[in-house]
Design a protein around this motif. Structure first.
Motif, PDB file in Angstrom:
ATOM      1  N   UNK A   1      24.107 -29.595  17.399  1.00 29.44           N
ATOM      2  CA  UNK A   1      23.645 -28.904  16.227  1.00 29.44           C
ATOM      3  C   UNK A   1      24.269 -27.506  16.195  1.00 29.44           C
ATOM      4  N   UNK A   2      24.922 -27.187  15.117  1.00 28.05           N
ATOM      5  CA  UNK A   2      25.552 -25.888  14.883  1.00 28.05           C
ATOM      6  C   UNK A   2      26.500 -25.473  16.013  1.00 28.05           C
ATOM      7  N   UNK A   3      27.551 -26.248  16.256  1.00 30.75           N
ATOM      8  CA  UNK A   3      28.463 -25.896  17.357  1.00 30.75           C
ATOM      9  C   UNK A   3      29.116 -24.525  17.179  1.00 30.75           C
ATOM     10  N   UNK A   4      29.254 -24.082  15.942  1.00 26.97           N
ATOM     11  CA  UNK A   4      29.865 -22.768  15.707  1.00 26.97           C
ATOM     12  C   UNK A   4      28.971 -21.620  16.186  1.00 26.97           C
ATOM     13  N   UNK A   5      27.700 -21.919  16.435  1.00 32.00           N
ATOM     14  CA  UNK A   5      26.751 -20.915  16.902  1.00 32.00           C
ATOM     15  C   UNK A   5      26.306 -21.152  18.355  1.00 32.00           C
ATOM     16  N   UNK A   6      27.078 -21.907  19.091  1.00 29.95           N
ATOM     17  CA  UNK A   6      26.674 -22.293  20.452  1.00 29.95           C
ATOM     18  C   UNK A   6      26.300 -21.083  21.313  1.00 29.95           C
TER      19      UNK A   6
END
Length: 72
Positions: A1-6
């Motif tokens: 979920x939301x890899x850009x915000x890992x």
């Protein structure tokens, strides 16, 4: 979920209690839905749909928090 915000998710999980609660609830619902759909536990189609709506609402809340935190 939301890899850009890992990285931000990792940071918020250590510093934002509300985020952690939402994140954990979302993951719990995800697992429950998977179990219900796999018929590990019985449920009606309506019950599963209600859980999916709740999960989506949590995901929206998490995304809002992530966007605000990344803008700061």
């Amino acid at each position: 979920m939301f890899p850009e915000y890992r990285d931000l998710i990792t940071q918020l999980k250590t510093s934002d209690h509300h985020f952690v609660n939402l994140f954990d609830r979302h993951n719990d619902l995800d697992q429950k839905i998977k179990n219900l759909e796999a018929q590990v536990v019985g449920a009606t189609h309506e019950e599963i749909e209600q859980l999916k709506k709740e999960k989506l609402h949590l995901k929206d809340q998490l995304y809002t928090i992530l966007r605000k935190a990344s803008a700061s």
